[in-house]
Design an enzyme around this catalytic site. Structure first.
Site, PDB file in Angstrom:
ATOM      1  N   SER A 195       0.818  -1.214   0.000  1.00  0.00           N
ATOM      2  CA  SER A 195       0.000   0.000   0.000  1.00  0.00           C
ATOM      3  C   SER A 195       0.850   1.261   0.000  1.00  0.00           C
ATOM      4  O   SER A 195       0.344   2.359  -0.257  1.00  0.00           O
ATOM      5  CB  SER A 195      -0.936   0.013   1.219  1.00  0.00           C
ATOM      6  N   PRO A 229       0.476  -1.877   8.914  1.00  0.00           N
ATOM      7  CA  PRO A 229       1.806  -2.043   9.523  1.00  0.00           C
ATOM      8  C   PRO A 229       2.786  -0.906   9.217  1.00  0.00           C
ATOM      9  O   PRO A 229       3.916  -0.931   9.673  1.00  0.00           O
ATOM     10  CB  PRO A 229       2.292  -3.352   8.904  1.00  0.00           C
ATOM     11  N   ASP A 247      -2.869   3.388  15.315  1.00  0.00           N
ATOM     12  CA  ASP A 247      -3.563   2.156  14.937  1.00  0.00           C
ATOM     13  C   ASP A 247      -3.582   1.222  16.140  1.00  0.00           C
ATOM     14  O   ASP A 247      -2.661   1.236  16.959  1.00  0.00           O
ATOM     15  CB  ASP A 247      -2.871   1.471  13.757  1.00  0.00           C
ATOM     16  N   ASP A 267      -7.668   4.062  18.710  1.00  0.00           N
ATOM     17  CA  ASP A 267      -8.647   4.198  17.630  1.00  0.00           C
ATOM     18  C   ASP A 267      -8.385   5.469  16.826  1.00  0.00           C
ATOM     19  O   ASP A 267      -8.358   6.569  17.378  1.00  0.00           O
ATOM     20  CB  ASP A 267     -10.054   4.243  18.239  1.00  0.00           C
ATOM     21  N   ASP A 284      -5.785   5.582   5.613  1.00  0.00           N
ATOM     22  CA  ASP A 284      -6.167   4.467   4.742  1.00  0.00           C
ATOM     23  C   ASP A 284      -6.925   3.421   5.566  1.00  0.00           C
ATOM     24  O   ASP A 284      -6.573   2.246   5.575  1.00  0.00           O
ATOM     25  CB  ASP A 284      -4.927   3.852   4.085  1.00  0.00           C
ATOM     26  N   LYS A 313     -13.245   3.855   0.599  1.00  0.00           N
ATOM     27  CA  LYS A 313     -13.584   2.533   0.081  1.00  0.00           C
ATOM     28  C   LYS A 313     -14.995   2.583  -0.501  1.00  0.00           C
ATOM     29  O   LYS A 313     -15.935   3.052   0.157  1.00  0.00           O
ATOM     30  CB  LYS A 313     -13.516   1.481   1.193  1.00  0.00           C
TER      31      LYS A 313
END
Length: 363
Positions: A195, A229, A247, A267, A284, A313
């Site tokens: 990504s 990640p 994250d 969060d 993202d 999305k």
């Protein structure tokens, strides 16, 4: 009938067509679209003078699902294998005698392209080899300038097969700078995820080259929501920014060891920076587009960032409608609750999948 041909991601032909019908109607042009699933392009049929009008006035950077579009000059369906150059010369000479296209000649540069499909990829080697003899032949015929010029339209030879090609043109002020509308990016072997290329591409698409030194510079503060990640954080670190990565999932240890990343295991929808010194917000997260759109608007309205790049999305159906609704919602909020001028644009990037990438900036 002439028209325009729009390049898009295979599988998104209907979304590209819906957007074209919407945007061309606003310009007073009422043609019709022809699509076929997975072909990687859309025909928009209209009259020659309307096609040239769209080539000038239908702003490419404002289109979400279109990578590049060309005003169609001619389509050849039985190109002779033994002498393709002469056949294209004759077709182009005939095309530029049409009143609407008289001003196109001579053309300033040439791009030989294919759809972004498996069949198109098989033609790539041929297109590379064919570009030089075609350029030489067109220059000899006086159809192409001896030296490339961005002051004249660009000729596109869009090959659908070895014997079928569409000839069209775009204006230098209203075109993608990349062949087929696709930036060629190098992979990063040490990046935590693939990504990472989405954010790399987004910076190139949304920030003009002459502004990158000031708008994407060393020492800036950035926040990455939904960072794990660390694919997007990697691009921020690579550009020497200081990053707050947010994250609940684990981050790549090499990024944490860089000294440029502060990790917040919480969060992303609840996090806010303690200081209003963040230039870039990137996000993202896999969430409903309406929820992400509201979150991004909150950050911009409250002054928690200056620029934002984020993904929305999309649903499986009516993706253009969903994208348009989310962007209109952000626009209304920034107009009614914001504190000044702003820029908002969106694109389905080459490295996107079932999503679009959005850029917002307070100016």
């Amino acid at each position: 009938m002439s028209g325009i041909l729009a390049y898009c991601r295979p599988g998104f032909e209907n979304d590209c067509a819906a957007e074209l019908q919407d945007k061309t109607a606003l310009l007073g042009v009422f043609g019709y679209c022809q699509t076929e699933a997975q072909q990687g392009y859309v025909w928009y049929r209209c009259q020659p003078e309307e096609a040239d009008h769209l080539a000038r006035k239908l702003v490419l950077r404002e289109l979400i699902f279109c990578r590049q579009f060309i005003a169609v000059l001619s389509e050849l369906t039985a190109l002779p294998v033994e002498d393709r150059v002469s056949a294209l010369q004759l077709a182009l000479l005939d095309a530029v005698t049409v009143e609407a296209f008289e001003g196109v000649k001579p053309l300033g540069s040439l791009r030989v392209e294919t759809p972004d499909t498996n069949d198109g990829k098989e033609l790539t080697k041929f297109c590379r080899k064919f570009t030089v003899p075609l350029r030489q032949g067109l220059r000899k015929a006086g159809l192409l300038l001896a030296e490339e010029s961005d002051r004249r339209p660009t000729l596109h030879a869009f090959f659908l097969s070895g014997q079928r090609v569409v000839l069209g043109y775009s204006y230098s002020y209203n075109q993608s700078p990349w062949l087929m509308g696709i930036p060629r990016l190098r992979s990063f072997a040490d990046a935590p995820s693939r990504s990472t290329l989405k954010l790399d591409e987004a910076f190139q698409v949304f920030v003009p080259a002459h502004e990158r030194e000031t708008r994407i510079s060393s020492g800036m503060n950035a926040v990455d929501l939904g960072a794990a990640p660390g694919g997007w954080t990697y691009q921020l670190v690579r550009r020497s920014m200081m990053v707050q990565a947010v994250d609940n999932g684990p981050m790549d240890q090499k990024l944490l060891d860089s000294g440029q990343v502060k990790y917040f295991q919480e969060d992303g929808f609840k996090f806010r920076p303690k200081k209003k010194n963040v230039t870039w917000l990137v996000c993202d997260m896999v969430e409903k587009p309406s929820r992400v759109a509201d979150l991004m608007a909150d950050w911009l309205i409250e002054g928690d960032c200056i620029e934002a790049i984020f993904n929305l999305k999309l649903p499986m159906k009516k993706r253009y409608a969903a994208a348009k609704e989310a962007l209109e919602h952000i626009t209304v909020r920034l107009q009614e609750e914001g504190r000044g001028r702003f820029e908002l644009s969106a694109k389905q990037l080459y490295h996107d999948r079932e999503e679009i990438t959005v850029h917002a900036r307070i100016v």
